[in-house]
Design a protein around this motif. Structure first.
Motif: not given
Lengths: 357, 228
Positions: A93-96, A104, B135, B138-139, B142-143
């Protein structure tokens, strides 16, 4: 145990023709099971159906769990199958950052068989945990992706050509790691690399043209002339050689193949007690007596167990040592001149061979 | 300096814009997701309706809303069956109108982000054990946080600049429907150019700085994430 019988039909947008994939197999899952086949054979589609990312018709059962059933309308969605997946590309995931990506997976794990620090150490990215994933190289990303899949505490690990786009250094680190992990978690592993196949696995599924063509030991399947694999196999086979010693002055490994001595060129001393070497069928010279006074280093005594004449009038001999086999390409003229036949004892001289692991 | 009337108008405007944005951020994400993903035949129609306020004169929108809010029509009648005050010329009426009016400004940045979102991230999320909705919040959300901020900021700013619709359905009631743009109009009408300057300059500075943040920072950041 993994059992499946699934079908999926495609309609080609351009030609309007439909094609059908039908995969059926019953696999004993221990260690690595390699799904092997040409590109376009349907390997990835099979895997995606098993994971639940692709719609298909049929039954899938893993151990006692029915993941998909045609008649009982049972369906377990991907997120409940507890499969760790490593895709061909890392998909971080590019934002993390690295740590957050791994967290995660940890958040959803039912138990912590693995932990972040231990895997980061083992896979050599401990100093990258605080980095953004966009700063990592391809090899580093894939190592993180493998760690992430393991941290979900999966009951099955599925890998789709995870090493195909990586440099040699990363491959050398990851292959032994994957083999080691397979002692704990069964792995389904897609590849079209023979090296990876022979290094990792004693068990393979051969996928060809949308079907499972055969399953079993790679050594066996590569010798079966009824399979589509034979074209590839005839190019050369991979053999296991026990390492006896290494001479750094001559940069040679002295090894033993089914009780016969063998020398292999190697820049450095091998890490393991057994190496895998690939012998190209066209690099084998067949003679009735050992050739004296030549630069050839390796001369192996063997028996012809089978031969086939191909369309170019070349003869492929299947040579048997003790338990291992070798293919040799010779001309029809040489075959006739030497009066070779099944059962003939010959000496196979090998010009070059390459270590594959 | 700012008069009490000005301050009251500023406060009312912020309240209206804040509440509208909050409600839009609840309505818009599912709508934008559906617009980005659905193959349904009515999708183009819904998409057009959402985009309508972009080109329709605000007075036209305000006129139809005024009629809908009147007791002679279903919405107005239904509202009056459990409320004493009519929707027209009320703060609640303004909120409803603002939601319609600012909807495309919130939906479009989200829809664009959802369209450009690589489906493979959804697949990975599933293999990590995250369910269908989990999903997303939570993912994936935020992205796409920069896009959510852009959507909220555009919705907020656009509501602050609302004039035509308010004029039609809100009238000019101090503390209830007299928002900043109306107050500004009043100042100009009564030739109070100093006060008009003050309010105009404030609105101008606010809009410029907001757009600089959106285009200079948030949008680039989102693109970096989506193209990674």
């Amino acid at each position: 145990m993994l059992k499946f019988d699934i079908q999926k039909s495609f309609i080609n947008q351009h030609t309007g023709t439909s094609s059908e994939l039908h995969f059926k197999a019953h696999i004993d899952l221990s260690g690595v099971c390699v799904i092997f086949g040409d590109s376009g054979a349907g390997k990835t589609t099979l895997l995606r159906c098993l994971i639940g990312l692709e719609e298909c018709v049929g039954d899938i059962q893993f151990k006692q769990q029915v993941w998909k059933s045609k008649y009982q309308k049972q369906y377990v969605p991907t997120e409940k199958r507890r499969i760790g997946v490593v895709f061909q590309e890392p998909r971080l995931f590019p934002h993390l950052n690295v740590q957050q990506n791994l967290q995660l997976a940890v958040n959803k794990a039912s138990s912590n068989t693995f932990n972040i620090e231990q895997l980061a150490n083992k896979l050599g990215f401990s100093e990258l945990l605080a980095h953004q994933t966009t700063q990592l190289s391809g090899g580093q990303k894939q190592r993180v992706a493998i760690a992430r899949a393991l941290l979900t505490d999966p009951q099955l690990l599925v890998m789709d050509e995870p090493l195909s786009s990586l440099d040699q250094g990363s491959k050398q680190l990851l292959l032994p790691f994957i083999k080691e992990i397979s002692q704990q978690i069964p792995i389904l592993y897609i590849t079209h690399s023979e090296q990876e196949l022979f290094y990792l696995s004693r068990n393979m599924l051969l996928v060809n043209d949308g079907q499972i063509e055969a399953s079993g030991e790679p050594q066996q399947l590569f010798l079966n002339s009824d399979l589509s694999l034979i074209k590839l196999a005839h190019q050369g086979l991979i053999l296991s050689v026990d390492v006896k010693s290494y001479d750094p002055d001559e940069a040679l490994i002295k090894g033993c193949l089914d009780g016969q001595n063998l020398y292999i060129s190697a820049e450095t001393s091998p890490f393991s007690e057994q190496v895998q070497v690939k012998i190209n069928s066209r690099d084998v010279i067949v003679a009735l007596q050992p050739i004296e006074g030549s630069s050839l280093l390796n001369c192996l005594s063997a028996k012809i167990v089978e031969f086939a004449i191909d369309t170019q009038k070349a003869v492929v001999l299947t040579l048997q040592f003790d338990s291992q086999y070798l293919y040799a390409y010779i001309t029809l003229r040489s075959f006739n001149k030497l009066q070779l036949a099944v059962g003939s004892q010959v000496f196979a001289h090998v010009k070059t061979m390459s270590i594959v692991n | 300096m700012l008069s009490d009337g000005d301050l009251q108008a500023i406060w009312l405007t912020l309240k209206l814009a804040g509440l509208t944005t909050l409600l839009l951020m609840i309505i818009a994400p599912p709508l934008a997701w559906w617009l980005a993903r659905s193959q349904a035949k009515i999708r183009p129609l819904v998409e057009s309706l959402v985009a309508l306020p972009l080109i329709l004169p605000p007075t036209v929108l305000g006129f139809y809303l005024l009629i809908a809010f009147s007791p002679n029509h279903f919405l107005g009648r239904w509202w009056l069956s459990f409320n004493e005050q009519s929707l027209a010329f009320s703060f609640t009426g303004l909120v409803i109108a603002s939601i319609v009016y600012s909807l495309p400004f919130v939906v479009q940045p989200l829809q664009s982000a959802f369209v450009h979102l690589d489906k493979r991230y959804l697949e990975v999320s599933a293999t990590l054990g995250y369910g269908k909705y989990e999903r997303l919040y939570k993912i994936i959300f935020p992205m796409l946080l920069p896009s959510f901020i852009i959507a909220a900021a555009l919705g907020f700013a656009h509501t602050i600049g609302e004039f035509g619709v308010v004029l039609m359905i809100g009238g000019n009631i101090p503390g209830e429907t007299q928002v900043l743009s109306i107050q500004l109009f009043d100042h100009v009408e009564s030739l109070q150019y100093d006060q008009a300057h003050q309010l105009s300059l404030m609105l101008l500075a606010f809009s410029v700085s907001l757009l600089v943040v959106i285009y200079g920072f948030l949008q680039k950041r989102q693109q970096r994430i989506l193209n990674a």
